[in-house]
Design an enzyme around this catalytic site. Structure first.
Site, short mmCIF file in Angstrom:
data_model
loop_
_atom_site.label_atom_id
_atom_site.label_comp_id
_atom_site.label_asym_id
_atom_site.label_seq_id
_atom_site.Cartn_x
_atom_site.Cartn_y
_atom_site.Cartn_z
N HIS A 177 0.86 -1.18 0.00
CA HIS A 177 0.00 0.00 0.00
C HIS A 177 0.90 1.24 0.00
O HIS A 177 1.46 1.62 1.03
CB HIS A 177 -0.91 -0.01 1.22
N HIS A 180 -2.74 6.97 -0.83
CA HIS A 180 -3.77 7.55 0.07
C HIS A 180 -3.24 8.24 1.31
O HIS A 180 -4.01 8.65 2.16
CB HIS A 180 -4.78 6.47 0.51
N TYR A 182 -0.80 6.75 3.40
CA TYR A 182 -0.22 5.82 4.36
C TYR A 182 1.31 5.94 4.31
O TYR A 182 1.86 6.76 3.57
CB TYR A 182 -0.70 4.40 4.09
#
Length: 374
Positions: A177, A180, A182
């Protein structure tokens, strides 16, 4: 070719196999990662296995799991989010993998660390401080101290350990990930990374943390194990944020990730149909494929009659809309795979109903489905 034949031809494009390295994904439909929080103490149980299996046996080719937490005390804000470390959690995931494979699907875990997106005082380790590249939150406010070189090295090793664990228990690849807002994305973004060492600087220097994570995982899992990287322009606190402003800047960014070992880019947008740059109809995934030559996954409100963010800001559900425009883009090789999120959350049989033309049987997405694993 009649309209009906053309429609059938386009729909079938969604159900063709796709091969990368030694992995063949049976259809082009990917289940998008969506945090569910049904894994007490980080351990996925039989209900989680059954939840993913239902999608695999109904035409989803590749499942990307909800975010799985690496072994770092400040990685997560919820004790019910699944771990990708520890014997109990790994045994739970091994059963998920077994069931998905038995149903004919493939599965990657999404590996993550929240970084400064983790609210202070969060469970399961409320006394542990959240970490970030520069001690800045997503709004650029100072809330802590920058990560030390030792902390960075330890977190990188935790990412590697998570990927190795995933490979050992039979996952078909992994997704990092990096979107966004993170942790990986916090290093990429100028607003949260103002470091002056080798992990900071201009846009390309800010890729160093991500590059080291990817390189270390590639060295550990070997050359043929698929590594996906989820990327986005937008952040959870700023839908208008941008990592890059031009295709040339995007090309430079992608190049370093490809050189580090990324095979697949999961290109997160809120609305898949929106063009990424002026002067072209290509969406984010379309540009990434064009510039990198790598496998791309498009995502963003597929099959919904409103974008998924509105489902939460307005507290309403969503009906279904046709996917003709999506199918046209897929058939034109704008991207390779299609991730479906809320539409699959509300209807485990979404894919098979699309294939069989049972559109009148599609279930609408309602917010209450978030309260259970259906």
């Amino acid at each position: 070719m009649s309209n009906k034949q053309q429609e059938t031809h386009l729909t079938e494009a969604l159900f063709q196999p796709y091969t990368i390295h030694n992995l063949t994904i049976p259809t082009r439909i990917v289940m998008a990662p969506m945090s569910r929080g049904f894994s007490p103490n980080g351990v996925p149980g039989p209900n989680v296995a059954a939840y993913y299996r239902r999608r695999a046996e109904n035409g989803v080719g590749l499942i990307v799991t909800e975010g799985t937490v690496i072994n770092h005390p400040a990685a997560t804000s919820e004790p019910t989010l699944p771990h990708i470390y520890g014997e109990a959690a790994l045994n739970g995931w091994a059963e998920v993998v077994r069931q998905v494979h038995e149903a004919g699907g493939k599965i990657f875990p999404q590996i993550w660390h929240m970084g400064i997106a983790r609210p202070a005082g969060s469970q399961p380790n409320p006394d542990v401080l959240s970490i970030s590249p520069s001690g800045l939150d997503l709004d650029g406010k100072k809330v802590g101290e920058p990560m030390t070189a030792e902390e960075i090295a330890n977190v990188i090793q935790s990412y590697v350990d998570a990927a190795v664990n995933a490979q050992k228990i039979g996952f078909d690849g992994i997704e990092l990930h990096g979107a966004h807002g993170y942790l990986i994305d916090q290093f990429l973004w100028g607003q949260t990374n103002v470091r002056t060492d080798r992990y900071g600087g201009n846009r390309m220097k800010r890729t160093q943390f991500a590059v080291e994570v990817i390189q270390a995982i590639r060295a550990a899992v070997g050359p043929d194990y698929p590594i996906a990287l989820r990327i986005s322009q937008w952040k959870m606190n700023d839908y208008n944020a941008k990592l890059v402003d031009t295709p040339e800047q995007l090309k430079q960014l992608l190049h370093v990730f490809v050189q580090a070992g990324v095979d697949i880019f999961h290109c997160s947008t809120r609305r898949f149909w929106e063009p990424e740059f002026e002067g072209s109809e290509l969406n984010f995934a379309g540009w990434v494929k064009k510039l990198s030559g790598k496998t791309t996954i498009t995502v963003g409100s597929v099959g919904l009659d409103t974008d998924y963010v509105s489902l939460y800001t307005e507290g309403k559900g969503a009906g279904h809309t046709d996917i003709d425009a999506l199918l046209e883009r897929l058939s034109n090789d704008e991207f390779d795979l299609v991730a479906v999120g809320r539409a699959l959350l509300g209807d485990p049989e979404w894919a098979v109903k699309i294939r069989e033309g049972r559109l009148n049987e599609l279930q609408a997405f309602k917010p209450e489905v978030l309260a259970a694993l259906i």
